[in-house]
Each structure stands twice: as C-alpha cells, then as structure tokens.
Design an enzyme around this catalytic site. Sequence first.
Site, PDB file in Angstrom:
ATOM      1  N   CYS A   1      -7.820   3.235  -0.897  1.00 33.29           N
ATOM      2  CA  CYS A   1      -7.589   2.898   0.516  1.00 33.29           C
ATOM      3  C   CYS A   1      -6.085   2.863   0.728  1.00 33.29           C
ATOM      4  O   CYS A   1      -5.390   2.021   0.150  1.00 33.29           O
ATOM      5  CB  CYS A   1      -8.201   1.551   0.887  1.00 33.29           C
ATOM      6  SG  CYS A   1      -7.644   0.998   2.528  1.00 33.29           S
TER       7      CYS A   1
ATOM      8  N   LYS B   1     -11.026 -11.489  12.167  1.00 31.77           N
ATOM      9  CA  LYS B   1      -9.681 -11.678  11.627  1.00 31.77           C
ATOM     10  C   LYS B   1      -8.749 -10.851  12.501  1.00 31.77           C
ATOM     11  O   LYS B   1      -9.055  -9.705  12.812  1.00 31.77           O
ATOM     12  CB  LYS B   1      -9.641 -11.164  10.191  1.00 31.77           C
ATOM     13  CG  LYS B   1      -8.245 -11.197   9.590  1.00 31.77           C
ATOM     14  CD  LYS B   1      -8.159 -10.355   8.327  1.00 31.77           C
ATOM     15  CE  LYS B   1      -6.714 -10.181   7.918  1.00 31.77           C
ATOM     16  NZ  LYS B   1      -6.490  -9.157   6.921  1.00 31.77           N
TER      17      LYS B   1
ATOM     18  N   CYS C   1      -4.717  -0.500   2.152  1.00 28.39           N
ATOM     19  CA  CYS C   1      -4.596  -1.598   1.167  1.00 28.39           C
ATOM     20  C   CYS C   1      -3.641  -1.229   0.044  1.00 28.39           C
ATOM     21  O   CYS C   1      -3.216  -2.096  -0.704  1.00 28.39           O
ATOM     22  CB  CYS C   1      -5.915  -1.892   0.462  1.00 28.39           C
ATOM     23  SG  CYS C   1      -7.249  -2.446   1.473  1.00 28.39           S
TER      24      CYS C   1
ATOM     25  N   LYS D   1      -3.626  -5.805  12.718  1.00 29.20           N
ATOM     26  CA  LYS D   1      -2.959  -4.762  13.492  1.00 29.20           C
ATOM     27  C   LYS D   1      -3.914  -3.614  13.726  1.00 29.20           C
ATOM     28  O   LYS D   1      -3.939  -2.998  14.770  1.00 29.20           O
ATOM     29  CB  LYS D   1      -1.731  -4.284  12.713  1.00 29.20           C
ATOM     30  CG  LYS D   1      -0.750  -5.396  12.464  1.00 29.20           C
ATOM     31  CD  LYS D   1       0.280  -5.025  11.415  1.00 29.20           C
ATOM     32  CE  LYS D   1       0.137  -5.886  10.183  1.00 29.20           C
ATOM     33  NZ  LYS D   1       1.208  -5.729   9.240  1.00 29.20           N
TER      34      LYS D   1
ATOM     35  N   CYS E   1     -13.321   1.129   3.525  1.00 32.39           N
ATOM     36  CA  CYS E   1     -12.664  -0.084   3.026  1.00 32.39           C
ATOM     37  C   CYS E   1     -13.252  -1.316   3.721  1.00 32.39           C
ATOM     38  O   CYS E   1     -13.355  -1.337   4.949  1.00 32.39           O
ATOM     39  CB  CYS E   1     -11.169   0.013   3.310  1.00 32.39           C
ATOM     40  SG  CYS E   1     -10.331  -1.561   3.141  1.00 32.39           S
TER      41      CYS E   1
ATOM     42  N   HIS F   1     -10.304  -2.731   6.068  1.00 31.04           N
ATOM     43  CA  HIS F   1      -9.710  -1.938   7.144  1.00 31.04           C
ATOM     44  C   HIS F   1     -10.712  -1.075   7.902  1.00 31.04           C
ATOM     45  O   HIS F   1     -10.404  -0.558   8.977  1.00 31.04           O
ATOM     46  CB  HIS F   1      -8.588  -1.048   6.597  1.00 31.04           C
ATOM     47  CG  HIS F   1      -7.418  -1.840   6.104  1.00 31.04           C
ATOM     48  ND1 HIS F   1      -7.311  -2.276   4.805  1.00 31.04           N
ATOM     49  CD2 HIS F   1      -6.341  -2.318   6.760  1.00 31.04           C
ATOM     50  CE1 HIS F   1      -6.192  -2.965   4.676  1.00 31.04           C
ATOM     51  NE2 HIS F   1      -5.587  -3.015   5.842  1.00 31.04           N
TER      52      HIS F   1
ATOM     53  N   HIS G   1       2.558 -10.432  13.906  1.00 35.92           N
ATOM     54  CA  HIS G   1       1.627 -11.100  14.817  1.00 35.92           C
ATOM     55  C   HIS G   1       1.423 -12.549  14.390  1.00 35.92           C
ATOM     56  O   HIS G   1       2.027 -13.031  13.430  1.00 35.92           O
ATOM     57  CB  HIS G   1       0.307 -10.329  14.921  1.00 35.92           C
ATOM     58  CG  HIS G   1      -0.446 -10.175  13.631  1.00 35.92           C
ATOM     59  ND1 HIS G   1      -1.062 -11.216  12.991  1.00 35.92           N
ATOM     60  CD2 HIS G   1      -0.672  -9.077  12.853  1.00 35.92           C
ATOM     61  CE1 HIS G   1      -1.646 -10.793  11.897  1.00 35.92           C
ATOM     62  NE2 HIS G   1      -1.411  -9.492  11.771  1.00 35.92           N
TER      63      HIS G   1
ATOM     64  N   HIS H   1       0.980 -13.671  10.704  1.00 32.69           N
ATOM     65  CA  HIS H   1       2.198 -13.799   9.884  1.00 32.69           C
ATOM     66  C   HIS H   1       2.922 -15.099  10.235  1.00 32.69           C
ATOM     67  O   HIS H   1       3.421 -15.811   9.365  1.00 32.69           O
ATOM     68  CB  HIS H   1       3.146 -12.621  10.118  1.00 32.69           C
ATOM     69  CG  HIS H   1       2.503 -11.282   9.934  1.00 32.69           C
ATOM     70  ND1 HIS H   1       2.470 -10.334  10.928  1.00 32.69           N
ATOM     71  CD2 HIS H   1       1.842 -10.745   8.886  1.00 32.69           C
ATOM     72  CE1 HIS H   1       1.826  -9.265  10.490  1.00 32.69           C
ATOM     73  NE2 HIS H   1       1.427  -9.480   9.251  1.00 32.69           N
TER      74      HIS H   1
END
Length: 509
Positions: A127, A296, A130, A299, A144, A147, A19, A22
């Site tokens: 997690c 943020k 992670c 995904k 987490c 996430h 996405h 990146h």
Amino acid sequence: MRKNFYVTTPIYYVNDVPHIGHAYTTIAADILARYHRQLGEDVFFLTGTDEHGNPVARAAERRGLEPQQHADEMAEKFKALAALVDASNDFFIRTTDPRHVAAVQKFMQQLHDQGDIYLKSYGGLYCAACEAFYAKKDLIGGRCPDHGTFAEEVEEENYFFRLSRYQERLLEHYHHHPDFVLPTTRFNEALSFISGGLEDISISRAALKWGIPIPWDENQVVYVWVDALLNYLTALEFGGGGGEGGSRFWPADYHLMAKDILKFHAVIWPALLMALGYDLPRHLFVHGYLLMGGHKMSKTRGNVLDPVAIIDRFGVDAFRFYCLREVAFGQDGIVSQEGFESRYNSELANDLGNLVSRTVAMIGRYSGGAIPERPAGELEGLPGIVTAHVHDVREAMRIVDLTGALERIWQIVRALNRHVEESAPWALAKDGSRGGELAAVLYNLAEGLRICALLLHSFMPGTSVEILRRLGQRTEASDLSLEAAEWGGLLTGAGITDRGPLFPRLAIS
Ligand code: MSP
C-alpha cells in the site's frame, strides 16, 4: 539532580495539509510537556514532519513542484499548526534536514556492518499510502484496510533488516515492562503480534528516488519508516536535546501516537534500537481516533474539521480543553461543532467563567478589591476537598489519564461554585456580625480558584495565567510549579482585577 522528561509526537506526513487529528496528538504531548515542567523536570518536547517517501513525491508531482519545495511549504503549515495550538515544543524536526539524513545513514551503516542487514529479492502487496507491505489476508477485497485503496503487487531487490533475530528479546522486554505500551489493550495487541512470529522486513526501496540514499548502495533509499522512526534519536543530536552520543534525554519517556502506527513503534522501533545498542523508550502511549460522524478523520476521506476556524472562534484554550475533555484520552470519540459549542457554554462560559467572574466581583464588592487574609482554622470543608482533588489530578496525570485529570479539575470548579451558593456571601455581607465568615469564604474561593488555575495550566496555559493575574498572583514560570498548588499559598492583600467574561457565552441557535 533534575529529572529529564522526553516526550514526542509522531512526525507528520507532508503529503497533505495538517488537520485536527494532528493537532490532537500535538496538544496531548504539549500538556504532558508543560505538566512535567511544572513538576520541575527538564523537558524535551519534540514534534516535526516526515518528508520522504512515495506519497510525498506524488503529492509534489500533482502540484508540479519538486518534492523538496513541496515539503518546505507543507512543513511550514505543520509548524504553524503547532504554534496555533500553543505547543511548547523544544524543537521541530524535518527529515529532509541534512543532519538527520547524515545521522540516518550512519545508523544504517552500523546495522549493515553488524550484519543486521542483507540483500534479498522480494515481492509483495504494497500500500503506497501506508508505505507498507500487506499479507493478502489483511487486505479487504485487495484494498488497504486503512486507506481503502488497492494494494499493488511490487517486486524488487531490497535490503532486509533481521527483525526475526529480535523476537525473543522483544518478548522478554514486554514481559518485564507491562507498561511499555499503554493502554493495556494496545500492549496486548503488540505482544500478540510479536508472539505470532516476526519476519525480517524490507528496509530499503529501489524504485524510489525521494528518500535517504543507502550509504553503500546509491540505487536504493532507506525505507521511509526507518528514516522516520530514527528522528526520535537524531533530533536529540542536533535539536538541542543533549548532544552527540548517549543524549541525556534518551530514553524517551513517552512516544505519543494513535493506533494506526502502533506496529511500527511497538515492534520495528524497539528492535532497531536493540540492534543499535540503545535503551528502549519507557512508554508508548496510544490514544484513540477523533471521529467525525463515526469515521476516523483522514485526508483521504476528506471529512476533516478545521482547527483554524475553531480556534478563531473559540480561542486556543477552549479548543485544547474540548479535545481532551470530550474524548477519553486513550479511546476513540466523536467530535463535532455542536459538541464543541455545548461544552463551551456549559463548562467554560458557565462553570469556569462564572466562577472567575463571581469570585473577582465579590472580592471587589465585599473586600475592597483585596484578597482577605487566610482564616485561622482547620483544613476541613472546602480546603480538604480541594486538597484531595489535587492529589487525584496528580495521580491521573502520572498515568496519562488526561481526561480524568480534567474531570477532577472540574470537580473542584463545581465544588467552588456550590460553595458560593451554599455560603451566600451576599447574605453574609448584609449581616455586620458575620464579616469574619465572609472574609473566610472569599479567601477560600480565591485560593480554590488559584489552585484550579495551576492544575489547569498544562491544559489551558493562557487561561491559567489570566486567572492568576485577575487574582493578583505572580505568574513567572517558577510561580506555576505544581508545588505551589498547595492550600495556603495564596498571596493575600493582592489587588484583584475584573476584565469581563473569560469565555463569553455563545448564543446557540
Ligand atoms: N509519518 C508517520 C509517523 C511517523 S512517526 C516516526 C505518520 N504520519 S501521519 O501524518 O499520518 O500522522 C499519524 C498520526 O497523526 C496518528 O498516529 C495520530 O497521532 C495523529 N492522527 C491523525 N489522525 C488522527 C485522528 N483522526 N485522531 C487522532 N489522531 C490522529 O503516520
């Protein structure tokens, strides 16, 4: 001797599609790589994919594929993204590459043989997304912080790396290298984490199959973060970066990343390097998050802006420009379709696009399509202003203030546009006695624009070359060096070409 410059992006997880986040890091690394090539340095720019670990195995399972098959497909998508954003990476590393696997095993064996690794039974809150253990206090309601998923209680026998051994040496390194982590807020964060005390970390996983086998114990695989971090070294051995042992590109000049993975790079990575006997990277540069609607992009959250659609519509250079221009490099910032379109129109179509069109058109109309000779006289006025900005752009690039550099370049663009208004070449052209003045204005505009194009090259490579071509200038790699960005280098007499608007204005509803 040419200076070496080695810049990296994180290697991206292949558990989902790439996405804009990146793309952002890859573009920033590419800008540094291209800029340092312009400085005449020998550059190695590395990006790639992180393909082992639980989330990848799970993603493959969900698709009914073998992990390798899944990784192969996803790696292609990340390669395509790098190509799409015009990244000039010298190599693309994949952690399932057998050469990487062998090199990681060699490093692990070394750590084991040296006594940096020991076996211990371990339980903790983990997690899976992670791939990291969390202390209870760092979770939010058992979830987490990154996430939002529940951490799981995990108990297994693992190999541990004696991270605690390296605490003092790490502190010393931080003490002697205040620019090891940039910006300074991130340095302080990392330092306070280290000062808080380091515990040994588990660097193997027993329950997992999708990973690099521990060479002396086939029942365990290497912790995916150790596998991943080592890419920065292993890629140099087989990716064309200088060959086995003490590669000429090591230590890296910049590892780029966002703050989500700072701890791994600022604590575990330098400790591993110390243990393995390697120098530490010169700098970690931690940029902010691109946010959409205040979150943020991730995904897991699904609020993702698609770079492909944006590039299709605006072109890759407009996209690269927007990413670095809109969000101060090093800070978080919001990106949006509207923001995109408004900057495109105001700064690309209007400021830069118009400057190119009117400069080329006026040289066509008032000078028969050939750039006039350099006027005699002082480097005052416009030449002085441009020269001062060039200096500031170089300084901004030196400290990786990519957004600041762009702002300086735009100051030149605006100064040139003002110069057109103030000198009014159309009026000069009507007065036969002012031909010399007119020629000087046209030369100055073309020269200012040429210098802009050179400064813009690392940010907008295609646009930069296109501007130079329209000005009839040479565009071989050697012509694009930063040394050429000095007032007076313009090829005069060169025939200009008008090829329509560089950035056609968008009708915004
Ligand atoms: N595989 C690990 C990295 C291993 S490096 C030895 C990983 N992969 S990741 O796919 O999650 O990529 C994280 C990185 O992607 C961030 O550190 C950052 O460089 C980039 N970004 C992901 N989302 C981003 C934003 N929303 N904004 C800015 N950068 C983003 O972590």
